[in-house]
Write a protein that holds these residues in place. Structure first.
Motif, PDB file in Angstrom:
ATOM      1  N   PHE A 114       0.818  -1.201   0.000  1.00  0.00           N
ATOM      2  CA  PHE A 114       0.000   0.000   0.000  1.00  0.00           C
ATOM      3  C   PHE A 114       0.860   1.262   0.000  1.00  0.00           C
ATOM      4  N   ASP A 115       0.437   2.256  -0.775  1.00  0.00           N
ATOM      5  CA  ASP A 115       0.940   3.606  -0.598  1.00  0.00           C
ATOM      6  C   ASP A 115      -0.056   4.297   0.333  1.00  0.00           C
ATOM      7  N   LEU A 116       0.214   4.256   1.623  1.00  0.00           N
ATOM      8  CA  LEU A 116      -0.733   4.754   2.616  1.00  0.00           C
ATOM      9  C   LEU A 116      -0.987   6.249   2.485  1.00  0.00           C
ATOM     10  N   TYR A 117      -0.025   6.981   1.949  1.00  0.00           N
ATOM     11  CA  TYR A 117      -0.259   8.413   1.756  1.00  0.00           C
ATOM     12  C   TYR A 117      -1.358   8.636   0.722  1.00  0.00           C
ATOM     13  N   GLU A 118      -1.344   7.869  -0.350  1.00  0.00           N
ATOM     14  CA  GLU A 118      -2.379   7.977  -1.376  1.00  0.00           C
ATOM     15  C   GLU A 118      -3.736   7.519  -0.841  1.00  0.00           C
ATOM     16  N   LEU A 119      -3.725   6.684   0.190  1.00  0.00           N
ATOM     17  CA  LEU A 119      -4.961   6.131   0.755  1.00  0.00           C
ATOM     18  C   LEU A 119      -5.349   6.820   2.064  1.00  0.00           C
ATOM     19  N   ARG A 120      -4.797   8.007   2.299  1.00  0.00           N
ATOM     20  CA  ARG A 120      -4.946   8.658   3.603  1.00  0.00           C
ATOM     21  C   ARG A 120      -6.372   9.069   3.934  1.00  0.00           C
ATOM     22  N   ASP A 121      -7.267   9.140   2.948  1.00  0.00           N
ATOM     23  CA  ASP A 121      -8.643   9.561   3.211  1.00  0.00           C
ATOM     24  C   ASP A 121      -9.547   8.420   3.675  1.00  0.00           C
ATOM     25  N   TYR A 122      -9.022   7.196   3.702  1.00  0.00           N
ATOM     26  CA  TYR A 122      -9.853   6.040   4.034  1.00  0.00           C
ATOM     27  C   TYR A 122      -9.457   5.466   5.401  1.00  0.00           C
ATOM     28  N   PRO A 123     -10.429   5.267   6.298  1.00  0.00           N
ATOM     29  CA  PRO A 123     -10.127   4.627   7.581  1.00  0.00           C
ATOM     30  C   PRO A 123      -9.547   3.227   7.364  1.00  0.00           C
ATOM     31  N   ILE A 124      -8.708   2.811   8.305  1.00  0.00           N
ATOM     32  CA  ILE A 124      -8.044   1.515   8.221  1.00  0.00           C
ATOM     33  C   ILE A 124      -8.638   0.538   9.230  1.00  0.00           C
ATOM     34  N   TRP A 125      -8.934  -0.658   8.743  1.00  0.00           N
ATOM     35  CA  TRP A 125      -9.282  -1.813   9.590  1.00  0.00           C
ATOM     36  C   TRP A 125      -8.032  -2.685   9.576  1.00  0.00           C
ATOM     37  N   TYR A 126      -7.315  -2.667  10.685  1.00  0.00           N
ATOM     38  CA  TYR A 126      -5.973  -3.232  10.765  1.00  0.00           C
ATOM     39  C   TYR A 126      -5.985  -4.614  11.423  1.00  0.00           C
ATOM     40  N   ALA A 127      -5.362  -5.600  10.782  1.00  0.00           N
ATOM     41  CA  ALA A 127      -5.287  -6.971  11.303  1.00  0.00           C
ATOM     42  C   ALA A 127      -3.899  -7.234  11.861  1.00  0.00           C
ATOM     43  N   ASP A 128      -3.847  -7.658  13.120  1.00  0.00           N
ATOM     44  CA  ASP A 128      -2.573  -7.974  13.772  1.00  0.00           C
ATOM     45  C   ASP A 128      -2.887  -8.830  14.991  1.00  0.00           C
ATOM     46  N   TYR A 129      -2.319 -10.035  15.056  1.00  0.00           N
ATOM     47  CA  TYR A 129      -2.679 -10.969  16.116  1.00  0.00           C
ATOM     48  C   TYR A 129      -1.647 -11.026  17.241  1.00  0.00           C
ATOM     49  N   GLN A 130      -0.787 -10.011  17.304  1.00  0.00           N
ATOM     50  CA  GLN A 130       0.128  -9.881  18.428  1.00  0.00           C
ATOM     51  C   GLN A 130      -0.611  -9.264  19.613  1.00  0.00           C
ATOM     52  N   ALA A 131       0.035  -9.260  20.768  1.00  0.00           N
ATOM     53  CA  ALA A 131      -0.604  -8.712  21.967  1.00  0.00           C
ATOM     54  C   ALA A 131      -0.876  -7.217  21.833  1.00  0.00           C
ATOM     55  N   VAL A 132       0.030  -6.515  21.142  1.00  0.00           N
ATOM     56  CA  VAL A 132      -0.091  -5.077  20.925  1.00  0.00           C
ATOM     57  C   VAL A 132       0.086  -4.802  19.433  1.00  0.00           C
ATOM     58  N   PRO A 133      -0.724  -3.948  18.831  1.00  0.00           N
ATOM     59  CA  PRO A 133      -0.554  -3.637  17.407  1.00  0.00           C
ATOM     60  C   PRO A 133       0.857  -3.155  17.108  1.00  0.00           C
TER      61      PRO A 133
END
Length: 306
Positions: free
Chosen positions: A250-269
């Motif tokens: 992802f180019d997150l800067y280009e996608l900056r207007d969209y909220p993120i649903w983030y997947a991470d199965y560690q204890a802390v993101p």
């Protein structure tokens, strides 16, 4: 944030040594982050070494370790993880930093079967993100509506769950992403949603798939095409992501207007970047849902006391 201490230290020492010997190290282009950096010889061997870019280490869902460069253009996460109460693999989770707290939810597809949403609601889960449809990852890439979507949508709504939907994408270009958006809108048929419509541009890691070799640039362009069509129809678009995609595709800067649903199965993101939803488990146990269940939280601002 959890760092892979031993491996990260070794990597950073090695990177420092290489950069001091070779000079300028160029950051990969956003959306094409296929490596940590590229070495480039300096024309002046006596020049001072260029400062190293900020990096972070992370572990993906398959246990693989990576080192990535922080994109300084992108908004950083501001939650206080010292206020997070959660152990890796646990269904129990709590968070309150005085400004933000969380509400709990689940995300499901037809693989979860027929769900007793009243039981789910009674356990304190307040929202659900339902898979609306998917594109097959075989050569034909056929479009499909999730077999359980309409049943779950009606039953979850009746039980008082707040609802959002996601589409499992296998688009290889913007035109296919738009086809997926049109199917999403047709199936929604102007239904009211409480949460966004999420674009889930999946990579298939354990089988051959039509998205194999898809560039980060194309990955990003597909996402924008889908999300903008959803926005035009009056819905809030958002993106399902994980740290591997954020660091290498992802180019997150280009996608900056969209909220993120983030997947991470560690204890802390592990991500340094901002997100609103966190999928913290793929194997939760929820009364009313058969088998392992994806568990999520949504970070919400606390109401100020009058």
């Amino acid at each position: 944030m959890r760092y892979i201490k031993k491996t990260l230290c070794i990597c950073l020492v090695a990177v420092t040594f290489i950069c001091m010997g070779c000079g300028l190290s160029q950051m990969p282009k956003p959306g094409e982050n296929e490596g940590i950096f590229y070495k480039k010889k300096t024309e002046n061997p006596d020049a001072s070494p260029t400062p190293l870019p900020e990096t972070f280490g992370f572990v993906d869902a398959h246990g693989r370790e990576f080192l990535a460069i922080v994109d300084q253009r992108v908004k950083k996460v501001s939650y206080d993880w010292s206020k997070l109460k959660h152990k890796k693999g646990s269904d129990k989770i709590a968070y309150d930093d005085g400004e933000y707290t969380i509400v709990k939810g689940v995300d499901v597809s037809h693989h979860n079967g027929t769900i007793d949403w009243n039981k789910v609601k009674k356990q304190g889960y307040e929202f659900a993100i339902l898979r609306l449809g998917y594109r097959g990852y075989g050569t034909d890439g056929t479009l499909n509506v999730d077999e359980q979507f309409q049943t779950s949508f009606k039953a979850a709504r009746k039980a008082g769950m707040k609802l959002g939907v996601y589409f499992f994408s296998q688009a290889v270009n913007e035109q296919e992403a738009l086809e997926e958006a049109e199917l999403t809108l047709t199936e929604l048929n102007n239904s009211k949603l409480d949460l966004p419509v999420f674009f889930d541009p999946e990579l298939i890691t354990n089988d051959k798939a039509r998205t194999d070799g898809l560039s980060g640039k194309q990955f990003t362009q597909n996402t924008i095409a889908y999300c903008e069509r959803i926005r035009e129809a009056g819905y809030q678009p958002a993106i399902y992501s994980n740290l591997y995609w954020e660091a290498r595709l992802f180019d997150l800067y280009e996608l900056r207007d969209y909220p993120i649903w983030y997947a991470d199965y560690q204890a802390v993101p592990q991500t340094p970047y901002d997100f609103k939803f966190w999928q913290y488990s793929e194997s939760g146990s929820v009364d009313g849902i058969t088998g392992g269940t994806d568990l999520d939280v949504m970070f919400v601002k606390k109401k100020k006391k009058s």
